[in-house]
Motif scaffolding. Structure first.
Motif, PDB file in Angstrom:
ATOM      1  N   ALA A  50     -43.637  41.568 -19.025  1.00 59.04           N
ATOM      2  CA  ALA A  50     -43.367  42.669 -18.102  1.00 59.04           C
ATOM      3  C   ALA A  50     -42.475  43.747 -18.709  1.00 59.04           C
ATOM      4  CB  ALA A  50     -42.739  42.128 -16.814  1.00 59.04           C
ATOM      5  N   ILE A  51     -41.535  43.348 -19.578  1.00 62.74           N
ATOM      6  CA  ILE A  51     -40.631  44.339 -20.166  1.00 62.74           C
ATOM      7  C   ILE A  51     -41.408  45.316 -21.041  1.00 62.74           C
ATOM      8  CG2 ILE A  51     -40.002  43.236 -22.358  1.00 62.74           C
ATOM      9  CD1 ILE A  51     -37.474  44.672 -19.869  1.00 62.74           C
ATOM     10  N   HIS A  52     -42.622  44.929 -21.421  1.00 61.92           N
ATOM     11  CA  HIS A  52     -43.474  45.808 -22.231  1.00 61.92           C
ATOM     12  C   HIS A  52     -43.823  47.093 -21.474  1.00 61.92           C
ATOM     13  CE1 HIS A  52     -46.303  46.795 -25.416  1.00 61.92           C
ATOM     14  NE2 HIS A  52     -47.238  47.001 -24.511  1.00 61.92           N
ATOM     15  N   SER A  53     -43.709  47.064 -20.149  1.00 59.97           N
ATOM     16  CA  SER A  53     -44.001  48.277 -19.379  1.00 59.97           C
ATOM     17  C   SER A  53     -43.020  49.398 -19.708  1.00 59.97           C
ATOM     18  CB  SER A  53     -43.990  47.977 -17.874  1.00 59.97           C
ATOM     19  OG  SER A  53     -42.775  47.386 -17.469  1.00 59.97           O
ATOM     20  N   ARG A 150     -51.236  54.466 -27.814  1.00 66.17           N
ATOM     21  CA  ARG A 150     -50.830  53.450 -28.802  1.00 66.17           C
ATOM     22  C   ARG A 150     -50.069  54.102 -29.946  1.00 66.17           C
ATOM     23  NH1 ARG A 150     -56.044  51.336 -27.827  1.00 66.17           N
ATOM     24  NH2 ARG A 150     -56.859  52.237 -29.753  1.00 66.17           N
ATOM     25  N   GLU A 151     -50.543  55.230 -30.415  1.00 74.36           N
ATOM     26  CA  GLU A 151     -49.853  55.939 -31.491  1.00 74.36           C
ATOM     27  C   GLU A 151     -48.467  56.397 -31.035  1.00 74.36           C
ATOM     28  OE1 GLU A 151     -50.416  59.998 -34.186  1.00 74.36           O
ATOM     29  OE2 GLU A 151     -52.160  59.088 -33.192  1.00 74.36           O
ATOM     30  N   ALA A 152     -48.385  56.848 -29.789  1.00 73.12           N
ATOM     31  CA  ALA A 152     -47.090  57.279 -29.250  1.00 73.12           C
ATOM     32  C   ALA A 152     -46.138  56.102 -29.126  1.00 73.12           C
ATOM     33  CB  ALA A 152     -47.288  57.949 -27.894  1.00 73.12           C
ATOM     34  N   MET A 153     -46.645  54.934 -28.754  1.00 71.76           N
ATOM     35  CA  MET A 153     -45.803  53.741 -28.630  1.00 71.76           C
ATOM     36  C   MET A 153     -45.246  53.326 -29.984  1.00 71.76           C
ATOM     37  SD  MET A 153     -48.146  51.693 -25.858  1.00 71.76           S
ATOM     38  CE  MET A 153     -47.223  50.171 -25.858  1.00 71.76           C
ATOM     39  N   VAL A 154     -46.066  53.428 -31.008  1.00 70.31           N
ATOM     40  CA  VAL A 154     -45.589  53.128 -32.360  1.00 70.31           C
ATOM     41  C   VAL A 154     -44.528  54.139 -32.778  1.00 70.31           C
ATOM     42  CG1 VAL A 154     -46.236  52.994 -34.800  1.00 70.31           C
ATOM     43  CG2 VAL A 154     -47.728  51.981 -33.052  1.00 70.31           C
ATOM     44  N   SER A 155     -44.757  55.410 -32.453  1.00 63.84           N
ATOM     45  CA  SER A 155     -43.793  56.456 -32.792  1.00 63.84           C
ATOM     46  C   SER A 155     -42.460  56.227 -32.087  1.00 63.84           C
ATOM     47  CB  SER A 155     -44.367  57.825 -32.409  1.00 63.84           C
ATOM     48  OG  SER A 155     -43.446  58.859 -32.697  1.00 63.84           O
ATOM     49  N   VAL A 156     -42.513  55.884 -30.797  1.00 64.49           N
ATOM     50  CA  VAL A 156     -41.289  55.600 -30.044  1.00 64.49           C
ATOM     51  C   VAL A 156     -40.579  54.387 -30.633  1.00 64.49           C
ATOM     52  CG1 VAL A 156     -40.426  54.782 -27.814  1.00 64.49           C
ATOM     53  CG2 VAL A 156     -42.064  56.673 -27.900  1.00 64.49           C
ATOM     54  N   SER A 157     -41.338  53.365 -31.000  1.00 62.65           N
ATOM     55  CA  SER A 157     -40.750  52.141 -31.552  1.00 62.65           C
ATOM     56  C   SER A 157     -40.080  52.380 -32.901  1.00 62.65           C
ATOM     57  CB  SER A 157     -41.828  51.065 -31.712  1.00 62.65           C
ATOM     58  OG  SER A 157     -42.408  50.737 -30.469  1.00 62.65           O
ATOM     59  N   VAL A 214     -36.314  44.470 -25.396  1.00 62.01           N
ATOM     60  CA  VAL A 214     -37.112  45.686 -25.603  1.00 62.01           C
ATOM     61  C   VAL A 214     -37.267  45.935 -27.102  1.00 62.01           C
ATOM     62  CG1 VAL A 214     -37.248  48.171 -25.235  1.00 62.01           C
ATOM     63  CG2 VAL A 214     -36.392  46.701 -23.411  1.00 62.01           C
ATOM     64  N   GLY A 215     -36.187  45.723 -27.844  1.00 58.76           N
ATOM     65  CA  GLY A 215     -36.247  45.883 -29.300  1.00 58.76           C
ATOM     66  C   GLY A 215     -37.213  44.915 -29.941  1.00 58.76           C
ATOM     67  N   ALA A 216     -37.318  43.699 -29.385  1.00 63.57           N
ATOM     68  CA  ALA A 216     -38.284  42.726 -29.906  1.00 63.57           C
ATOM     69  C   ALA A 216     -39.710  43.225 -29.698  1.00 63.57           C
ATOM     70  CB  ALA A 216     -38.090  41.374 -29.218  1.00 63.57           C
ATOM     71  N   ASP A 217     -39.959  43.808 -28.538  1.00 58.78           N
ATOM     72  CA  ASP A 217     -41.272  44.386 -28.255  1.00 58.78           C
ATOM     73  C   ASP A 217     -41.611  45.459 -29.284  1.00 58.78           C
ATOM     74  OD1 ASP A 217     -43.627  44.869 -26.887  1.00 58.78           O
ATOM     75  OD2 ASP A 217     -42.705  46.168 -25.401  1.00 58.78           O
ATOM     76  N   GLU A 218     -40.647  46.340 -29.540  1.00 61.48           N
ATOM     77  CA  GLU A 218     -40.848  47.403 -30.524  1.00 61.48           C
ATOM     78  C   GLU A 218     -41.003  46.831 -31.930  1.00 61.48           C
ATOM     79  OE1 GLU A 218     -38.240  50.886 -28.255  1.00 61.48           O
ATOM     80  OE2 GLU A 218     -37.244  49.443 -29.566  1.00 61.48           O
TER      81      GLU A 218
END
Length: 267
Positions: A50-53, A150-157, A214-218
């Protein structure tokens, strides 16, 4: 909660004092310590997924906003989403349990309490990490979101790569402290829970503090997309964030919260 008689004959809610908050959080922790291992694991797994949201919401906002100086400030409003889902959904989040599991231990120290605390942390942390890894793998494999998001999520991470291991550890201490603050004040502000969680987690996001889950998700997303090595993922990102959150939540805040009522806690 105690009630005071108003001038008009009505009643008004009296805010809980530090001793009442201590008791409420401690009793919640005692209840968690007594939960079966299976219940803790499945709740922790749900929280990890859920934290992935948070990352999904940040990625969607990042993708939809122009490349402007204020982009990060607005996109960071997506960060609290996962915390709202997890905390209001009463799922087991490792960083929230740092204070709830520690208060019973520091109030009545014993070998049993220590073992139960370590048991809870171990189960919940493992389940949280598995959940974030599963969610990140689905994104990396193209099963979640379109290519732009997906590309934006990688960029944010990728922002977590700006910090070395020591910097991640230091930045994780205030994040652990602030999430412990959430757990501490929620019993006194249930009707404002949404705004409490939103405000505090938004501060964590815009300040660039390191939250272990959250950092683990990233981290897992960066690992699965080839942006970071396994060695750096484990020892430069995950472990420093976990240790920093523990010190900030279970160490600094819990000891301060307990210290202010030490000698006057009531059962």
């Amino acid at each position: 909660m105690e009630q005071n008689e108003g001038a008009s004959g009505g009643t008004a809610q009296k805010a809980a004092d530090a001793k009442d908050l201590h008791r409420a959080v401690r009793e919640a922790g005692e209840s968690e310590l007594d939960r079966p291992a299976g219940a803790l694991f499945w709740s922790g797994l749900a929280a990890g997924i859920a934290i992935h949201s948070s990352l999904i919401a940040e990625g969607a906002l990042h993708a939809g906003l122009p490349d402007a100086p204020w982009r990060g400030l607005v996109a960071s409003f997506g960060y609290p989403v996962g915390f709202l889902v997890v905390i209001l959904g009463r799922m087991q989040l490792f960083t929230e349990s740092t204070i709830t599991a520690m208060l019973p231990l520091v109030t009545r120290p014993s070998g049993w309490a220590l073992r139960r605390t370590l048991r809870l942390w171990g189960i919940v942390l493992l389940a949280n990490l598995i959940g974030t890894a599963l969610a990140a793998a689905m994104v990396a494999g193209g099963a979640l979101g379109n290519a732009e998001i997906r590309e934006a999520m990688v960029s944010v991470s990728a922002r977590i790569l700006d910090l070395g291991g020591w910097e991640t550890f230091v930045n994780a201490i205030p994040a652990g402290f602030l999430i412990a603050v959430v757990a501490w004040i929620l019993p006194n502000g249930r009707t404002q829970a949404f705004w409490i969680i939103l405000a505090i987690t938004y501060v964590i996001a815009i300040a660039g503090f390191s939250h272990s889950i959250v950092g683990a998700d990233e981290t897992f997303l960066l690992l699965f997309t080839g942006q970071v090595t396994l060695e750096r993922a484990l020892f430069g990102l995950l472990m420093p964030a976990i240790l920093g959150n523990l010190i900030g939540g279970a160490g600094l805040f819990t000891l301060l919260a307990h210290g202010q009522v030490q000698g006057e806690t009531r059962d």
